[in-house]
Design an enzyme around this catalytic site. Structure first.
Site, mmCIF file in Angstrom:
data_model
loop_
_atom_site.group_PDB
_atom_site.id
_atom_site.type_symbol
_atom_site.label_atom_id
_atom_site.label_comp_id
_atom_site.label_asym_id
_atom_site.label_seq_id
_atom_site.Cartn_x
_atom_site.Cartn_y
_atom_site.Cartn_z
ATOM 1 N N ASP A 1 13.052 -0.082 -13.784
ATOM 2 C CA ASP A 1 12.603 1.324 -13.837
ATOM 3 C C ASP A 1 13.543 2.289 -14.575
ATOM 4 O OD1 ASP A 1 10.652 0.199 -12.272
ATOM 5 O OD2 ASP A 1 10.989 1.434 -10.495
ATOM 6 N N ASP B 1 7.683 1.651 -13.281
ATOM 7 C CA ASP B 1 6.912 2.264 -12.206
ATOM 8 C C ASP B 1 5.716 2.923 -12.899
ATOM 9 O OD1 ASP B 1 7.228 2.477 -9.355
ATOM 10 O OD2 ASP B 1 7.655 4.615 -9.549
ATOM 11 N N HIS C 1 2.191 4.714 -11.925
ATOM 12 C CA HIS C 1 1.258 5.187 -10.901
ATOM 13 C C HIS C 1 0.074 5.952 -11.489
ATOM 14 C CE1 HIS C 1 4.248 4.162 -7.924
ATOM 15 N NE2 HIS C 1 5.102 5.099 -8.289
ATOM 16 N N HIS D 1 -2.057 8.690 -6.808
ATOM 17 C CA HIS D 1 -1.347 7.680 -6.013
ATOM 18 C C HIS D 1 -0.970 8.210 -4.629
ATOM 19 C CE1 HIS D 1 1.814 4.574 -5.168
ATOM 20 N NE2 HIS D 1 0.830 3.840 -5.646
ATOM 21 N N HIS E 1 5.581 11.316 -9.913
ATOM 22 C CA HIS E 1 6.482 10.707 -10.913
ATOM 23 C C HIS E 1 5.805 9.502 -11.564
ATOM 24 C CE1 HIS E 1 7.025 8.237 -7.329
ATOM 25 N NE2 HIS E 1 7.357 7.252 -8.150
ATOM 26 N N LYS F 1 4.194 -1.766 -12.111
ATOM 27 C CA LYS F 1 3.961 -1.884 -10.665
ATOM 28 C C LYS F 1 3.628 -0.521 -10.086
ATOM 29 C CE LYS F 1 8.897 -1.365 -9.873
ATOM 30 N NZ LYS F 1 8.850 -0.058 -9.209
ATOM 31 N N CYS G 1 13.965 0.622 -5.580
ATOM 32 C CA CYS G 1 13.317 -0.459 -6.337
ATOM 33 C C CYS G 1 14.262 -1.601 -6.683
ATOM 34 C CB CYS G 1 12.648 0.106 -7.578
ATOM 35 S SG CYS G 1 11.225 1.150 -7.132
HETATM 36 C C1 VGL Z 1 11.398 4.295 -7.123
HETATM 37 C C2 VGL Z 1 10.834 5.798 -5.501
HETATM 38 C C3 VGL Z 1 9.517 5.802 -5.917
HETATM 39 C C4 VGL Z 1 12.477 3.479 -7.768
HETATM 40 C C5 VGL Z 1 10.082 4.274 -7.557
HETATM 41 O O1 VGL Z 1 12.318 3.095 -8.948
HETATM 42 O O2 VGL Z 1 13.504 3.222 -7.095
HETATM 43 N N1 VGL Z 1 11.764 5.041 -6.083
HETATM 44 N N2 VGL Z 1 9.158 5.025 -6.951
HETATM 45 ZN ZN ZN Z 2 7.203 5.246 -7.723
#
Ligand code: VGL
Ligand code: ZN
Length: 202
Positions: free
Chosen positions: A12, A50, A52, A56, A85, A110, A155
């Site tokens: 990410d 990430d 979404h 979401h 996000h 994901k 993550c």
């Molecule tokens: C993440 C919170 C929500 C991450 C992703 O990449 O750690 N944290 N979505």
């Molecule tokens: Zn996320």
């Protein structure tokens, strides 16, 4: 070069997790140089994104009256509600422009199902819905993983723990990660990583 059985998993490294982004991780952009250099050592490089939909269920904005960073109960367990996000196709969801993406052979997205979040690159937060990454790595004969990126305590940690539980030898490079650290999540994640047998290295 590392042996062919080793892969680098970069979690990410997207604009929204870097300073100025919607869910900025402090110092998130500081690890890009190290990660770019690491990619040259590995014959197998995987990036995650990430990814979404706007509706979401992990977004506080989609729960009336809910504050960002509050907790709700989902059918699969407790879920933090995040600021909106990494919406599919947005600038925030794009990789940081300084991240090298050419060496990546696989990009796994994901968190695209509206009703379930996915911190881990292997399983969504119900711990059963697979992303397909395990099969990809096994088909390539990969047995050992080095995991880096954002955020260490969400993550990255979830990915590393799932990988260890699947039987991969996993090393997390803390110097190539940055954390959100929400309500003690960094200390908790380090405890959980060690319990899962993940090697924590600098
Ligand atoms: C993440 C919170 C929500 C991450 C992703 O990449 O750690 N944290 N979505
Ligand atoms: Zn996320």
């Amino acid at each position: 070069m590392r042996p062919e059985t080793e892969a680098l998993i970069v979690i990410d490294m997207q604009n929204d997790f870097c300073p100025g982004g919607a869910l900025a991780v402090p110092g998130g952009d500081e690890v890009i140089g190290r990660i770019n250099a690491l990619m040259a050592e590995f014959g197998c490089v995987v990036l995650t994104q990430d990814w979404h939909p706007a509706d979401h269920s992990s977004f506080a904005a989609n729960h009336s009256g809910a504050a960002p960073y509050s907790l709700i109960e989902m059918p699969y367990g407790p879920q933090v509600l995040w600021p909106t996000h990494c919406v599919q196709g947005s600038q925030g969801a794009a990789f940081h422009p300084d991240l090298r993406t050419d060496p990546a052979q696989m990009i796994i997205r994901k968190g695209f199902r509206p009703q379930i979040d996915s911190y881990s690159a292997f399983f969504e937060n119900d711990k059963t819905t697979a992303t397909g990454l395990e099969g990809y790595l096994r088909d390539r004969g990969i047995t050992a993983l080095t995991v880096v990126g954002l955020a260490e305590d969400f993550c990255v940690a979830y990915s590393a723990i799932d990988a260890a539980n699947l039987g991969f030898a996993v090393t997390l490079l803390q110097g190539a990660c940055r954390a959100i650290d929400l309500n003690g999540s960094l200390v908790q994640s380090r405890h959980d990583l060690q319990a899962a047998g993940v090697v924590l290295a600098a």
